[in-house]
Design an enzyme around this catalytic site. Structure first.
Site, mmCIF file in Angstrom:
data_model
loop_
_atom_site.group_PDB
_atom_site.id
_atom_site.type_symbol
_atom_site.label_atom_id
_atom_site.label_comp_id
_atom_site.label_asym_id
_atom_site.label_seq_id
_atom_site.Cartn_x
_atom_site.Cartn_y
_atom_site.Cartn_z
ATOM 1 N N ASP A 123 -1.774 6.672 6.278
ATOM 2 C CA ASP A 123 -2.890 5.717 5.654
ATOM 3 C C ASP A 123 -3.195 4.782 7.071
ATOM 4 O OD1 ASP A 123 -4.449 3.811 4.576
ATOM 5 O OD2 ASP A 123 -3.199 3.315 2.849
ATOM 6 N N LYS A 173 -12.555 -1.899 5.896
ATOM 7 C CA LYS A 173 -11.805 -2.605 6.875
ATOM 8 C C LYS A 173 -12.065 -2.793 8.235
ATOM 9 C CE LYS A 173 -8.976 -2.728 3.196
ATOM 10 N NZ LYS A 173 -8.315 -1.924 2.524
ATOM 11 N N TRP A 210 0.880 -1.082 -0.029
ATOM 12 C CA TRP A 210 0.058 -0.069 0.120
ATOM 13 C C TRP A 210 1.189 1.230 0.089
ATOM 14 C CZ3 TRP A 210 -4.277 -0.461 -2.143
ATOM 15 C CH2 TRP A 210 -5.021 -1.753 -1.984
HETATM 16 C C1 LIG Z 1 -7.764 -1.514 1.258
HETATM 17 C C2 LIG Z 1 -6.661 -0.457 1.263
HETATM 18 C C3 LIG Z 1 -6.258 0.453 0.583
HETATM 19 C C4 LIG Z 1 -7.454 0.818 -0.727
HETATM 20 O O1 LIG Z 1 -8.514 1.081 -0.324
HETATM 21 P P1 LIG Z 1 -9.310 1.436 -1.480
HETATM 22 O O2 LIG Z 1 -10.756 1.690 -0.574
HETATM 23 O O3 LIG Z 1 -9.974 0.093 -2.231
HETATM 24 O O4 LIG Z 1 -9.295 2.393 -2.245
HETATM 25 C C5 LIG Z 1 -5.361 1.697 0.746
HETATM 26 N N1 LIG Z 1 -4.570 1.457 1.717
HETATM 27 C C6 LIG Z 1 -4.716 0.363 2.755
HETATM 28 C C7 LIG Z 1 -3.614 0.353 4.033
HETATM 29 C C8 LIG Z 1 -5.717 -0.673 2.442
HETATM 30 O O5 LIG Z 1 -5.636 -1.560 3.538
#
Ligand SMILES: *Cc1c(COP(=O)(O)O)cnc(C)c1O
Length: 360
Positions: free
Chosen positions: A172, A196, A102
């Site tokens: 993030d 998540k 990521w």
């Molecule tokens: C799932 C995830 C993303 C991407 O998320 P989307 O909602 O599909 O754009 C980005 N960063 C992390 C750490 C993730 O787990």
């Protein structure tokens, strides 16, 4: 029908209580005679739902008053672009720490907007640890420093907060937000896709320090400008209303669980069960350095990859699904977010023990 234990990385398990409540309120929300899905986002009812979700998020994360909370769309992936679009403020460079898939995606996207200085990386070791801050090479003139504080695929988590001085720290937190208390004041901006650990897909949450708003260059599309969303209470266009509502139910559930300190204790216990077993096992192993192991996403491999398929099939027979690891890591991955009850982890460890006795 029996519910399964869903170890998927996202969209992921939601608290059963929340699903029951959403079902009970589906046709008639609080005597309104309609579903939340059918409400005007400008009506008093939905405005109250959104305001309460924000208030509960602020309470849970203890968000200081000089931070704005934004409910956006486009997932965490759009934030990979919105962060540089909004925070560069005329500067040419941003610092990124590369701890996994990521981080890599965030770096790739940022390169369209600025020079990216990769201040530290664990790529040479297959993304199995978080580089200590003493090894970072920050550029000094960066607009911000970006980290992915929990790598969902590699299962690597920051258990500490970097010190970036005056330079805003951007994180993030998609896959571990709300899993533990955090000190929001250490960050300039936090973002997370909801699917998540917050609620349904379709919603992304941004928590941003007010002084970082209004820096997008002229010509930036309004939907990509944090200030436009902040000024309109995230209603500059139609927000993902149902996702906001379900996220609000999850936030209320978290408060009933005792808040984030209580969630952290539960998450430590859940992850501890699994890692302890992995440490003892000779069949299964965790690839991640002990100090940096994620409490939310636990990748593990089997000594002999030909056992992967029978392991997964047996798990499914026992009501445990989505354990297959990401193709970049291989093996298995158990995502054990807030909504995964400890019984799910206990059943998994029990099954691993049984599988090891048979195949070890
Ligand atoms: C799932 C995830 C993303 C991407 O998320 P989307 O909602 O599909 O754009 C980005 N960063 C992390 C750490 C993730 O787990």
């Amino acid at each position: 029908m029996a519910r399964v234990f869903n170890f998927g990385a996202g969209p992921a398990v939601l608290p059963e209580e929340v699903l029951h409540q959403a079902a009970a309120e589906m046709l008639d929300w609080h005597g309104s005679g309609m579903s939340v899905m059918e409400m005007s986002h400008r009506g008093d009812e939905f405005i109250a739902i959104a305001a309460e979700a924000e208030a509960d998020l602020r309470e849970l994360l203890a968000i200081p008053a000089h931070y704005k909370v934004l409910f956006l769309q486009g997932g965490a992936t759009l934030q990979f672009a919105m962060v540089p679009m909004n925070l560069l403020d005329g500067k040419k460079c941003a610092d990124y720490v590369n701890t996994g898939e990521w981080s890599k995606r965030a770096i790739k996207e940022a390169k369209a907007f600025c020079e990216v200085n990769v201040a530290a990386s664990s790529e040479e070791a297959g993304f199995t640890y978080v580089p200590e801050q003493a090894t970072w090479r920050l550029s000094g003139d960066a607009a911000y420093v970006h980290i992915c504080s929990n790598e969902t695929i590699g299962g690597v988590e920051f258990h500490w907060v970097p010190d970036t001085g005056e330079v805003p720290l951007v994180a993030d937190m998609s896959s571990h937000i709300l899993s533990r208390p955090i000190d929001v004041s250490r960050y300039g901006l936090i973002y997370a896709g909801a699917q998540k650990n917050i609620g349904p897909a379709g919603l992304a949450i941004v928590v941003v320090r007010e002084d970082l708003l209004g820096r997008a260059p002229k010509g930036t599309a309004s939907m990509l400008d944090y200030k436009v969303h902040a000024d309109a209470q995230s209603m500059s266009n139609t927000p993902p209303t149902y996702a906001v509502y379900v996220a609000g139910l999850v936030l209320k559930w978290l408060k009933r669980q005792g808040g984030l300190a209580a969630m952290e204790r539960k998450n430590v216990a859940k992850a501890g069960l699994l890692y302890e077993y992995l440490g003892d096992s000779t069949l299964f192993r965790s690839p991640v350095r002990e100090a940096d192991r994620s409490r939310m996403n636990v990748p593990f491999t089997l000594r002999d990859p030909s056992l992967d398929a029978p392991f997964l099939a047996g798990a499914e027979e026992r009501g445990m699904v989505q354990l297959k690891g990401h193709r970049s890591v291989g093996g298995m991955r158990a995502s054990i977010y807030n909504a995964m009850p400890i019984e799910g982890v206990q059943r998994l460890v029990e099954y691993m023990r049984e599988f090891e006795a048979r195949h070890g």
